[in-house]
Design a protein around this motif. Structure first.
Motif, PDB file in Angstrom:
ATOM      1  N   THR A  46      51.580  49.321 -79.714  1.00 49.40           N
ATOM      2  CA  THR A  46      52.210  48.143 -79.322  1.00 49.40           C
ATOM      3  C   THR A  46      51.985  46.600 -79.068  1.00 49.40           C
ATOM      4  N   ILE A  47      52.515  46.353 -79.482  1.00 46.44           N
ATOM      5  CA  ILE A  47      52.041  44.418 -78.895  1.00 46.44           C
ATOM      6  C   ILE A  47      52.207  44.361 -77.291  1.00 46.44           C
ATOM      7  N   GLU A  48      51.440  44.072 -77.044  1.00 46.25           N
ATOM      8  CA  GLU A  48      51.662  43.552 -75.600  1.00 46.25           C
ATOM      9  C   GLU A  48      50.544  43.039 -74.751  1.00 46.25           C
ATOM     10  N   ARG A  49      51.231  42.486 -73.907  1.00 51.96           N
ATOM     11  CA  ARG A  49      50.782  41.374 -72.856  1.00 51.96           C
ATOM     12  C   ARG A  49      50.535  41.701 -72.065  1.00 51.96           C
ATOM     13  N   TYR A  50      48.619  40.963 -71.832  1.00 50.21           N
ATOM     14  CA  TYR A  50      48.155  40.939 -70.544  1.00 50.21           C
ATOM     15  C   TYR A  50      48.304  39.753 -69.917  1.00 50.21           C
ATOM     16  N   PRO A  51      47.986  40.115 -68.331  1.00 44.85           N
ATOM     17  CA  PRO A  51      47.961  39.220 -67.771  1.00 44.85           C
ATOM     18  C   PRO A  51      45.881  38.644 -67.124  1.00 44.85           C
ATOM     19  N   LEU A  52      46.009  36.970 -67.896  1.00 44.94           N
ATOM     20  CA  LEU A  52      44.602  36.554 -67.409  1.00 44.94           C
ATOM     21  C   LEU A  52      43.817  37.240 -66.311  1.00 44.94           C
ATOM     22  N   ASP A  53      42.748  37.347 -66.042  1.00 44.39           N
ATOM     23  CA  ASP A  53      41.967  37.704 -65.044  1.00 44.39           C
ATOM     24  C   ASP A  53      41.558  36.787 -64.395  1.00 44.39           C
ATOM     25  N   LYS A  54      40.980  36.326 -63.262  1.00 46.33           N
ATOM     26  CA  LYS A  54      40.181  35.808 -62.381  1.00 46.33           C
ATOM     27  C   LYS A  54      38.448  36.071 -62.425  1.00 46.33           C
ATOM     28  N   ARG A  55      37.142  35.293 -62.656  1.00 49.19           N
ATOM     29  CA  ARG A  55      36.188  35.592 -63.264  1.00 49.19           C
ATOM     30  C   ARG A  55      35.566  36.128 -61.801  1.00 49.19           C
ATOM     31  N   GLY A  56      36.027  34.818 -60.665  1.00 46.87           N
ATOM     32  CA  GLY A  56      35.414  35.049 -59.712  1.00 46.87           C
ATOM     33  C   GLY A  56      36.951  35.086 -58.464  1.00 46.87           C
ATOM     34  N   LEU A  57      36.314  34.695 -57.411  1.00 48.43           N
ATOM     35  CA  LEU A  57      37.598  34.783 -56.181  1.00 48.43           C
ATOM     36  C   LEU A  57      37.688  33.229 -55.837  1.00 48.43           C
ATOM     37  N   PHE A  58      36.764  32.222 -56.978  1.00 48.12           N
ATOM     38  CA  PHE A  58      37.510  30.972 -56.035  1.00 48.12           C
ATOM     39  C   PHE A  58      38.469  30.389 -57.748  1.00 48.12           C
ATOM     40  N   SER A  59      38.236  31.280 -58.791  1.00 45.07           N
ATOM     41  CA  SER A  59      39.096  30.430 -60.235  1.00 45.07           C
ATOM     42  C   SER A  59      40.696  30.579 -60.180  1.00 45.07           C
ATOM     43  N   ASN A  60      40.491  29.573 -60.630  1.00 44.43           N
ATOM     44  CA  ASN A  60      41.663  28.805 -60.769  1.00 44.43           C
ATOM     45  C   ASN A  60      42.876  29.512 -62.508  1.00 44.43           C
ATOM     46  N   ILE A  61      42.681  30.727 -62.451  1.00 38.89           N
ATOM     47  CA  ILE A  61      43.353  30.364 -63.831  1.00 38.89           C
ATOM     48  C   ILE A  61      44.608  31.223 -63.517  1.00 38.89           C
ATOM     49  N   LYS A  62      45.749  30.804 -65.198  1.00 38.71           N
ATOM     50  CA  LYS A  62      47.071  31.746 -65.418  1.00 38.71           C
ATOM     51  C   LYS A  62      47.403  31.559 -66.274  1.00 38.71           C
ATOM     52  N   GLY A  63      48.628  32.383 -67.018  1.00 43.07           N
ATOM     53  CA  GLY A  63      48.729  32.737 -68.571  1.00 43.07           C
ATOM     54  C   GLY A  63      48.344  33.689 -68.708  1.00 43.07           C
ATOM     55  N   ASP A  64      48.781  34.143 -70.085  1.00 46.50           N
ATOM     56  CA  ASP A  64      49.096  35.744 -70.024  1.00 46.50           C
ATOM     57  C   ASP A  64      48.828  35.694 -72.041  1.00 46.50           C
ATOM     58  N   ILE A  65      47.865  36.489 -72.177  1.00 44.15           N
ATOM     59  CA  ILE A  65      47.833  36.873 -74.335  1.00 44.15           C
ATOM     60  C   ILE A  65      48.015  38.246 -74.855  1.00 44.15           C
ATOM     61  N   ALA A  66      48.988  37.853 -75.625  1.00 44.09           N
ATOM     62  CA  ALA A  66      49.354  38.887 -76.490  1.00 44.09           C
ATOM     63  C   ALA A  66      48.112  39.851 -77.783  1.00 44.09           C
ATOM     64  N   LEU A  67      47.672  41.249 -78.142  1.00 39.66           N
ATOM     65  CA  LEU A  67      46.835  42.232 -78.328  1.00 39.66           C
ATOM     66  C   LEU A  67      47.798  43.126 -78.822  1.00 39.66           C
ATOM     67  N   ARG A  68      47.036  43.613 -79.704  1.00 45.47           N
ATOM     68  CA  ARG A  68      47.457  44.658 -80.073  1.00 45.47           C
ATOM     69  C   ARG A  68      45.372  45.458 -80.772  1.00 45.47           C
ATOM     70  N   ILE A  69      46.178  46.399 -80.502  1.00 44.83           N
ATOM     71  CA  ILE A  69      44.459  47.010 -80.420  1.00 44.83           C
ATOM     72  C   ILE A  69      44.775  49.149 -80.693  1.00 44.83           C
ATOM     73  N   TYR A  70      44.568  49.112 -81.640  1.00 42.95           N
ATOM     74  CA  TYR A  70      44.348  50.143 -82.083  1.00 42.95           C
ATOM     75  C   TYR A  70      42.963  51.418 -82.091  1.00 42.95           C
ATOM     76  N   ALA A  71      42.373  52.219 -82.471  1.00 40.89           N
ATOM     77  CA  ALA A  71      41.530  53.033 -83.254  1.00 40.89           C
ATOM     78  C   ALA A  71      42.085  53.878 -84.963  1.00 40.89           C
ATOM     79  N   VAL A  72      41.236  53.818 -85.901  1.00 35.29           N
ATOM     80  CA  VAL A  72      41.356  54.128 -87.211  1.00 35.29           C
ATOM     81  C   VAL A  72      39.984  54.927 -87.769  1.00 35.29           C
ATOM     82  N   HIS A  73      40.052  55.725 -88.686  1.00 36.10           N
ATOM     83  CA  HIS A  73      39.059  56.149 -89.504  1.00 36.10           C
ATOM     84  C   HIS A  73      39.336  55.449 -90.874  1.00 36.10           C
ATOM     85  N   ASP A  74      37.871  55.004 -91.205  1.00 35.20           N
ATOM     86  CA  ASP A  74      37.714  54.842 -92.205  1.00 35.20           C
ATOM     87  C   ASP A  74      36.980  56.178 -93.301  1.00 35.20           C
ATOM     88  N   PRO A  75      37.618  55.860 -94.200  1.00 30.61           N
ATOM     89  CA  PRO A  75      36.960  57.124 -95.218  1.00 30.61           C
ATOM     90  C   PRO A  75      35.984  56.752 -96.165  1.00 30.61           C
TER      91      PRO A  75
END
Length: 1019
Positions: free
Chosen positions: A105-134
């Motif tokens: 499914t399409i999921e929205r993930y809030p963006l995380d900080k890299r450090g304690l004093f990082s000023n970050i906001k917003g989110d990103i939409a991703l769709r992730i899955y694993a498949v088998h290539d014959p």
């Protein structure tokens, strides 16, 4: 070859980093030392990429322990050297990646900080899955953007853990040693040339619910419909310091919200008058208070008038009661019209005469809504005024005035609970009370202890036989028996203790009856005497010694109702020796102790001061299922909240699947380790259906100790109901919860005090009484609340109190078994880690453990500080993975998603059963099978314990001789050898290299297994 597909769709509300109020973002995706990036979107804080990346999965078994890192950067060509600024990142656990494109499914993930004093906001939409290539080819990294048709080449791959044993599925902490070593080597290789930065990592899990595919092109205004994610999970190699966080089904998870509440906004730029209702959204209503009328003209030929008032606003109309033959009627009725549904600017108040045919027009008055005043508490109520009635042409009539008050207010108005709301205009006057909001208080409950000691001079009807006596004690609907006297004499001794539940205002009587069993069967009894005692005359007991016992006269059944003069004539009567007291030092359990909301003693003098305040805002519900589809209606929903002895009920919102209550309630908190329960029900009594029961929609429990103080939690809670046909989600309930602590010292001290009052430990209630007393307390509470107006019906009270929680359920037994296994998995992980140390799987770690071991042996005073320091470090480490949301009903933990239909049918069966004999036989055989496994496990545990007892029990004389001789040798050796030397030798032997180990069991294990047990003595 297995492939990992990552679709980067879009991002929103990014932080501007180019110095001009914008950003030029691009995304880098990193997985297993493979890195790919998207195109750069210039000057766009809400970019849309819709690009797909494919990565190689070298070993599918490593995927659950790997991490997918998605980083958003701002391209800055003006900055020399470094051309990118950090905009946020997301770390996703490979354990939650679905192995099918259809499950992704399409999921929205809030963006995380890299450090304690990082000023970050917003989110990103991703769709992730694993498949088998014959084709199973090894190709270089794919281009940054693929065609949408490329996903059709992949086929779903079976889940890689299908062939594992059940124990391995439960124990999620155990990892293949080779994979751990490989992960460590790859990490060491990766970070050799790169300085490792201090960072706070947040791992997310991916839902597997089916969703619509992403659009090929970006729409002009709207982004694709996605689901907000706020749950967290860990990734990477397992660690005993990490907390166990089970995976959640997205459909049954919490959804965090941000409604415009005054408590959250802290009144910045908001309405300063909304402080009384700061946990809910303001809802404005038009209130019309119809008080009375005077000097109304006569309309009938007979000279009488049956007046009533009709309040009309657009299509909504409210009608008061009609009063027979009254020219000066008094109604005192309030109507409320929601401002959101106002369809007209004119309010029409008409007085009519009730007639057999068409009702006669008496007069009316019109109000322009733009001139209606606004009233907000704590202002005083608006004073009603007299208005002269007008005819249909707008001219004043000579006779007739009406007293009205019209104002615009909110749900904080004191008239709100008693008002007749516009959505209930079709409800009759008699059923209107069933739709209103109310606050209830349960009666104060006490335990009543009756100790039946002995009796004297019992006189049976048959003088030639000694009585076989027992005592029956009755209190209201509660009845208990003593055991039969051991000796058949006229002065029997029982010394039995019976417990009852008594409720204020103590209207019941204690009836003590001495019975003689004259024959077999429950009905072959003869009453030898009876005494009636008022509960009000029973002395209370707080924490002191019990009151003195008393002798009571027993009256013959024929003499109980005689005159007082007849009683005085009696020169002789049997007597009974009793000790009766009201236990005020106990807390009467009317719900399960696992989610109790009140732990205070019954006595007001023994109660402690409150430590805080709990505020609950019942905002709304959404996606409710229609409960009255067969009747042509949707749902008439209302909420019930319970904490302590205070119950609240919201008003019923009629015929809607998205009700908005916005009602706020407050409780005093005496113990943080308590639970508040909120239930949602469908009202079946708005049309006078007395035989119908209110249908349950769902329930939410929130433990106060899991809430941070002074923080407002606003979430949509799933309303889950377990039915005979399976788990059902009936909608979502929107709540705002806030716990405010007013006494920090008392709250901290509360964690060191006993959970229940002192008397529960000084004189515990016998176990055989607890469940019966809890059931009686529940019945008393349900009976009292059902007598209120409007009644809080018994089915709602029983659902809130979980009356059937202690009944047998195979599903609940499985859930408890998995809870135990999850606890043992942590112990297993520690044992596995120690085994890896002893077998030198990781030589560096084993050498460090050797050094630590030698230090602790040489300096034993460091052992306890090291242990407590390690516990401190574990707690600090786990702080990063602490739950961000209050707990809720977990469908996976409850085994509700995978329960078999027959197991649910058994769980909802009555007691005793009403099912056919063949079904009962099948369930009995299943129970025997489960009990057989439990019996085997218990037998194995008993065998190990008996072997330990046999070491010195001389059941095997040779084994005991060997052990005691060995013990003597060890005693001498340890006495002449320093303790540190012995500890070092034993430790080095335990941690010896695998080259010096044998695959055969050790000598102590072989010796222990050869010891005898009592299993061979069983028939």
């Amino acid at each position: 070859m297995n492939k990992l597909v990552v679709e980067v769709l879009d991002a929103s509300d990014l932080m501007p980093k180019d110095g001009e109020g914008s950003a030029s973002p691009f995304v880098e995706v990193d997985f297993d030392e493979q890195q790919q990036r998207t195109q750069t979107k210039h000057k766009d804080l809400n970019p849309y990429w819709n690009e797909k990346f494919v990565f190689n999965i070298n070993n599918p078994r490593d995927l659950p322990h790997q991490t997918i890192e998605v980083v958003v950067y701002n391209y800055n060509d003006q900055k020399p050297g470094n051309h990118k600024n950090f905009l946020g990142r997301v770390r996703i656990s490979g354990d939650s990646v679905p192995f099918s494109e259809s499950q992704a499914t399409i999921e929205r993930y809030p963006l995380d900080k890299r450090g304690l004093f990082s000023n970050i906001k917003g989110d990103i939409a991703l769709r992730i899955y694993a498949v088998h290539d014959p084709s199973a080819y090894t190709a270089p990294s794919p281009p940054p953007q693929l065609q949408p048709q490329a996903s059709e080449e992949f086929e779903p791959h079976p889940y890689p853990y299908e062939e594992e044993t059940p124990l391995q599925e439960i124990n999620t902490n155990i990892v293949d040693e080779e994979s751990m070593v490989g992960d460590i080597e790859r990490k060491n290789k990766k970070h050799k040339n790169k300085k490792k930065e201090k960072e706070v990592r947040t791992f997310h899990s991916i839902g597997t619910e089916k969703a619509a595919p992403a659009p090929a092109a970006r729409p002009p205004q709207a982004a694709p419909t996605v689901e907000m994610r706020a749950d967290f999970a860990k990734a990477g190699p397992p660690n005993v310091m990490l907390m166990q966080i089970p995976k959640q089904n997205p459909e049954y998870g919490l959804v965090e919200t941000s409604p415009p509440l005054a408590a959250r906004l802290r009144y910045r730029g908001g309405n300063k008058m909304s402080t009384t209702y700061d946990m809910v959204e303001q809802m404005h209503y038009l209130y019309v208070n119809v008080v009375k009328a005077r000097d109304l003209p006569v309309m009938d030929i007979s000279g009488s008038l049956d007046p009533y008032v009709e309040v009309k606003l657009g299509n909504y109309k409210g009608v008061t009661k009609h009063l027979d033959k009254n020219q000066n009627p008094v109604w005192k009725q309030i109507f409320a019209f929601s401002k959101e549904r106002l369809q007209s600017n004119l309010l029409e108040v008409t007085v009519k005469d009730k007639d057999i045919g068409k009702d006669d027009f008496v007069g009316r008055i019109m109000f322009d809504l733009t001139e209606v005043p606004l009233r907000v508490p704590p202002d005083s109520p608006l004073a009603p005024q007299w208005y002269r009635l007008e005819d249909k042409k707008g001219q004043k009539i000579h006779h007739g005035e009406i007293m009205l008050a019209v104002w615009m207010g909110t749900q904080a108005d004191e008239s709100f609970p008693e008002a007749w709301h516009s959505d209930a205009h079709n409800v009759s006057h008699s059923n209107l009370a069933n739709t209103r909001s109310k606050v209830y208080f349960t009666p104060k409950l006490y335990y009543l202890r009756v100790q039946v000691i002995e009796a004297q001079d019992l006189v049976p009807s048959n003088k030639g036989r000694a009585p076989d006596a027992c005592v029956r004690v009755t209190l209201g609907n509660q009845m208990r028996y003593t055991r039969t006297s051991q000796m058949k004499v006229i002065n029997p001794v029982w010394n039995d203790e019976l417990m009852f539940v008594a409720a204020e205002p103590f209207e019941d009587f204690i009836v003590v009856t001495v019975e003689d069993r004259v024959g077999p069967g429950p009905n072959n009894v003869e009453i030898l005497g009876r005494e009636i005692i008022s509960v009000r005359s029973v002395p209370p007991r707080h924490e002191s010694k019990p009151p003195d016992s008393r002798w009571y006269n027993l009256h013959r059944p024929s003499a109980v109702g005689e005159e007082e003069t007849e009683k005085k004539k009696e020169k002789f009567s049997s007597k009974i020796h009793l000790r009766i007291c009201l236990e005020a030092g106990y807390h009467v359990l009317d719900e399960s102790t696992h989610f109790s909301s009140d732990l205070q003693p019954s006595s007001k003098h023994l109660r402690k001061k409150n430590i805080g305040i709990l505020e609950l805002g019942i905002l709304s519900a959404r996606n409710l299922l229609p409960m009255k589809g067969k009747e042509g209606r949707t749902t008439d929903a209302y909420c019930v909240a319970k904490y302590g002895n205070k119950w609240v009920r919201t008003r019923t919102l009629l015929d809607t699947l998205s009700p908005r209550w916005n009602e706020q309630y407050t409780w005093e908190v005496h113990d943080p380790c308590t639970v508040i329960t909120i239930g949602v029900f469908d009202n079946h009594h708005i049309n006078g259906n007395g035989d119908h029961k209110d249908q349950r929609i769902g329930k939410v429990r929130i433990r106060l100790s899991t809430l941070e103080t002074d923080r407002v939690y606003t979430h949509y809670y799933p309303l889950l109901v377990l039915q005979p046909n399976g788990l059902k989600k009936n909608g979502e309930l929107h709540l705002a919860v806030k716990f405010t602590c007013t006494a920090w010292v008392n709250m901290v001290a509360q964690y060191g005090r006993p959970l229940l009052p002192k008397m529960h430990y000084a004189q515990p209630i016998p176990v055989r009484h607890i469940d019966w007393l809890r059931h009686q307390a529940m019945q008393i509470v349900a009976a009292r609340l059902s007598r209120a107006e409007p009644p809080l019906r018994q089915e709602a009270v029983e659902y809130m109190l979980d009356v059937d929680y202690h009944m047998w359920s195979l599903r609940r037994s499985k859930a408890n078994f998995h809870r135990i296994m999850s606890l043992l998995s942590g112990v297993t992980a520690v044992c596995k880690w120690f085994d890896n140390i002893c077998t030198w799987r990781n030589p560096v770690t084993t050498c460090l453990v050797h050094v630590l071991f030698l230090i602790l042996v040489c300096y034993p005073e460091l052992i306890l500080p090291t242990i407590f320091l390690y516990l401190f470090v574990i707690g600090i480490w786990n702080y990063r993975f602490r739950p961000r949301h209050p707990p809720h009903m977990d469908a996976r933990l409850s085994q509700a998603e995978t329960a078999h239909p027959d197991e649910l049918d058994e769980e909802f069966d009555t007691f005793p059963t009403t099912r056919p004999a063949d079904i009962v036989r099948m369930r009995y055989d299943r129970m025997r099978s489960v009990a057989g496994r439990v019996q085997t496990v218990v037998g194995d545990l008993a065998t190990q314990g008996e072997r330990a007892q046999a070491i010195l029990g001389w059941r095997d004389s040779r084994a005991t001789s060997i052990f005691i001789i060995f013990s003597l040798i060890w005693a001498v050796f340890i006495y002449i050898t320093p303790f540190q030397v012995v500890a070092i030798l034993v430790g080095l032997y335990m941690l010896r290299h695998p080259r010096f180990r044998s695959k055969m069991p050790s000598v102590p294990v072989n010796f222990f297994k050869r010891l005898p047990s009592k299993s061979d003595m069983l028939l």
